[in-house]
Design a protein around this motif. Sequence first.
Motif, PDB file in Angstrom:
ATOM      1  N   TRP A 187     124.369 -21.698  76.366  1.00 41.43           N
ATOM      2  CA  TRP A 187     125.342 -20.986  76.081  1.00 41.43           C
ATOM      3  C   TRP A 187     126.328 -21.236  75.058  1.00 41.43           C
ATOM      4  O   TRP A 187     127.101 -20.496  74.859  1.00 41.43           O
ATOM      5  N   PHE A 188     126.318 -22.518  74.930  1.00 44.83           N
ATOM      6  CA  PHE A 188     127.473 -23.084  74.193  1.00 44.83           C
ATOM      7  C   PHE A 188     126.923 -23.403  72.483  1.00 44.83           C
ATOM      8  O   PHE A 188     125.778 -23.829  72.522  1.00 44.83           O
ATOM      9  N   LYS A 189     127.733 -22.867  71.629  1.00 43.45           N
ATOM     10  CA  LYS A 189     127.383 -23.252  70.357  1.00 43.45           C
ATOM     11  C   LYS A 189     127.024 -24.480  69.750  1.00 43.45           C
ATOM     12  O   LYS A 189     126.129 -24.406  69.105  1.00 43.45           O
ATOM     13  N   GLU A 190     127.660 -25.585  70.426  1.00 48.09           N
ATOM     14  CA  GLU A 190     127.515 -26.899  69.947  1.00 48.09           C
ATOM     15  C   GLU A 190     125.991 -27.207  70.381  1.00 48.09           C
ATOM     16  O   GLU A 190     125.415 -28.296  69.829  1.00 48.09           O
ATOM     17  N   THR A 191     125.681 -26.920  71.409  1.00 50.49           N
ATOM     18  CA  THR A 191     124.193 -27.330  72.008  1.00 50.49           C
ATOM     19  C   THR A 191     123.262 -26.387  72.147  1.00 50.49           C
ATOM     20  O   THR A 191     122.120 -26.630  72.482  1.00 50.49           O
ATOM     21  N   LYS A 192     123.506 -24.901  71.540  1.00 48.76           N
ATOM     22  CA  LYS A 192     122.580 -23.932  71.726  1.00 48.76           C
ATOM     23  C   LYS A 192     121.169 -24.557  70.965  1.00 48.76           C
ATOM     24  O   LYS A 192     120.146 -24.323  71.801  1.00 48.76           O
ATOM     25  N   LEU A 193     121.255 -24.725  69.583  1.00 47.47           N
ATOM     26  CA  LEU A 193     120.036 -25.029  69.011  1.00 47.47           C
ATOM     27  C   LEU A 193     119.295 -26.134  69.382  1.00 47.47           C
ATOM     28  O   LEU A 193     117.963 -26.154  69.379  1.00 47.47           O
ATOM     29  N   ILE A 194     120.027 -27.076  69.857  1.00 49.32           N
ATOM     30  CA  ILE A 194     119.247 -28.393  70.394  1.00 49.32           C
ATOM     31  C   ILE A 194     118.273 -28.068  71.569  1.00 49.32           C
ATOM     32  O   ILE A 194     117.267 -28.353  71.622  1.00 49.32           O
ATOM     33  N   PHE A 195     118.838 -27.149  72.474  1.00 53.28           N
ATOM     34  CA  PHE A 195     118.053 -27.036  73.577  1.00 53.28           C
ATOM     35  C   PHE A 195     117.003 -25.770  73.458  1.00 53.28           C
ATOM     36  O   PHE A 195     116.083 -25.824  74.008  1.00 53.28           O
ATOM     37  N   ILE A 196     117.381 -25.092  72.351  1.00 49.95           N
ATOM     38  CA  ILE A 196     116.352 -23.883  72.281  1.00 49.95           C
ATOM     39  C   ILE A 196     115.139 -24.577  71.510  1.00 49.95           C
ATOM     40  O   ILE A 196     114.093 -24.254  71.715  1.00 49.95           O
ATOM     41  N   PHE A 197     115.312 -25.488  70.490  1.00 50.60           N
ATOM     42  CA  PHE A 197     114.341 -26.152  69.927  1.00 50.60           C
ATOM     43  C   PHE A 197     113.507 -27.278  70.926  1.00 50.60           C
ATOM     44  O   PHE A 197     112.552 -27.478  70.969  1.00 50.60           O
ATOM     45  N   SER A 198     114.404 -27.765  71.950  1.00 48.60           N
ATOM     46  CA  SER A 198     113.816 -28.554  72.830  1.00 48.60           C
ATOM     47  C   SER A 198     112.811 -27.594  73.779  1.00 48.60           C
ATOM     48  O   SER A 198     111.770 -28.193  74.352  1.00 48.60           O
ATOM     49  N   ALA A 199     113.279 -26.569  74.178  1.00 53.41           N
ATOM     50  CA  ALA A 199     112.586 -25.739  75.059  1.00 53.41           C
ATOM     51  C   ALA A 199     111.228 -25.317  74.213  1.00 53.41           C
ATOM     52  O   ALA A 199     110.079 -25.305  74.885  1.00 53.41           O
ATOM     53  N   ILE A 200     111.336 -25.061  72.937  1.00 59.81           N
ATOM     54  CA  ILE A 200     110.299 -24.540  72.018  1.00 59.81           C
ATOM     55  C   ILE A 200     109.101 -25.993  71.989  1.00 59.81           C
ATOM     56  O   ILE A 200     108.049 -25.601  72.141  1.00 59.81           O
ATOM     57  N   SER A 201     109.646 -26.871  71.857  1.00 59.25           N
ATOM     58  CA  SER A 201     108.857 -28.136  71.971  1.00 59.25           C
ATOM     59  C   SER A 201     108.077 -28.258  73.186  1.00 59.25           C
ATOM     60  O   SER A 201     106.992 -28.632  73.203  1.00 59.25           O
ATOM     61  N   LEU A 202     108.821 -28.064  73.926  1.00 57.29           N
ATOM     62  CA  LEU A 202     108.065 -28.478  75.519  1.00 57.29           C
ATOM     63  C   LEU A 202     107.275 -27.187  75.660  1.00 57.29           C
ATOM     64  O   LEU A 202     106.071 -27.760  76.299  1.00 57.29           O
ATOM     65  N   HIS A 203     107.178 -26.323  75.489  1.00 54.83           N
ATOM     66  CA  HIS A 203     106.128 -25.072  75.549  1.00 54.83           C
ATOM     67  C   HIS A 203     105.017 -25.318  74.541  1.00 54.83           C
ATOM     68  O   HIS A 203     103.941 -24.987  74.727  1.00 54.83           O
ATOM     69  N   LEU A 204     105.377 -25.932  73.260  1.00 56.59           N
ATOM     70  CA  LEU A 204     104.325 -26.047  72.294  1.00 56.59           C
ATOM     71  C   LEU A 204     103.593 -27.226  72.926  1.00 56.59           C
ATOM     72  O   LEU A 204     102.206 -27.151  72.814  1.00 56.59           O
TER      73      LEU A 204
END
Length: 316
Positions: A242-259
Amino acid sequence: MTLKKRIDNLIGRLSDNHNFSFYSSVLRIFVCFYLAKDIILNSQFHVALFKGGDHLMQREAPWLGLLGISNQLISDNIGVFNIIYLLLIVFLFFGVGKNFVALLLFFFLDASQSLTSVILNGGDNYLKFILLYLVFMNSYEYFSISKQRFKSSEINKLNTFLSNLAGYSICIHLCLIYFVSAMHKIHTDVWFNGVATYYTFSSERFGGTNTINQWMSKNGFIVTLTTYGTIIVELFYPVLVWFKETKLIFIFSAISLHLGIAIIMMLYDFQILFIVVQGMFISNEFWLSKIKVLKEKKWVQKLFNSKKETPVIPTE
């Protein structure tokens, strides 16, 4: 500022602008393809799923009971059921009937899942909730034959408010899934001790006989990293996304996890759904800015340019 003023300000912000106007439309299109795919795949196992006897029908949809409709009645007429089901999917795809069609489709999805409960997974459960949220969401601003408009400004505000609530509900629901999953993992010995993915990599069910999986299962660093990395992503994602500073990091981390899960464990549908939903956390302004840039591309203008040049007829 008093609590009442804060609540009023929050309601006002949620009623002014539709924060998911573009990506909710994308999600609607994806859900239609996902549901159509399920119908096509399940039809290949028609006898086992729909003609296999009461032992395969583990759940009765409550709303069907109110109408006096049983699972057996649907399974005996599964062809007619699927035709109507597909028709509703096509209507939702083009935005015909809008939220009312989404509601009917939700009931049909629930009935379909009651017949195929033996093959459902966590992604299917989440999908049903997503479709329920779409019932209250204005997902027809894009990729629809007509936009959703109301004559009254008050109704428009209410529609925007409910739509934003539904959009945030999809996001919050995903966060809860990750958090609950992380809590269960933490209280499981193999996850707590950092060796859970060893059993995944070495399992024959998940391709443990191939060279890459064997190598990963024997590499202590990879096993520890993937085990604790999964817990960290699922545990902190619900807060830091939910935070701008960490949003993209965790979105890409989640995508990597599911991939990674899709590649290693060969669980594709579940992972694709969770990857697509990640886009709900990206701001509407970002998506619209990218669409604006795309529209300025010459090849896009040529592709969608409907204006045909009138041939010039030479005159003598």
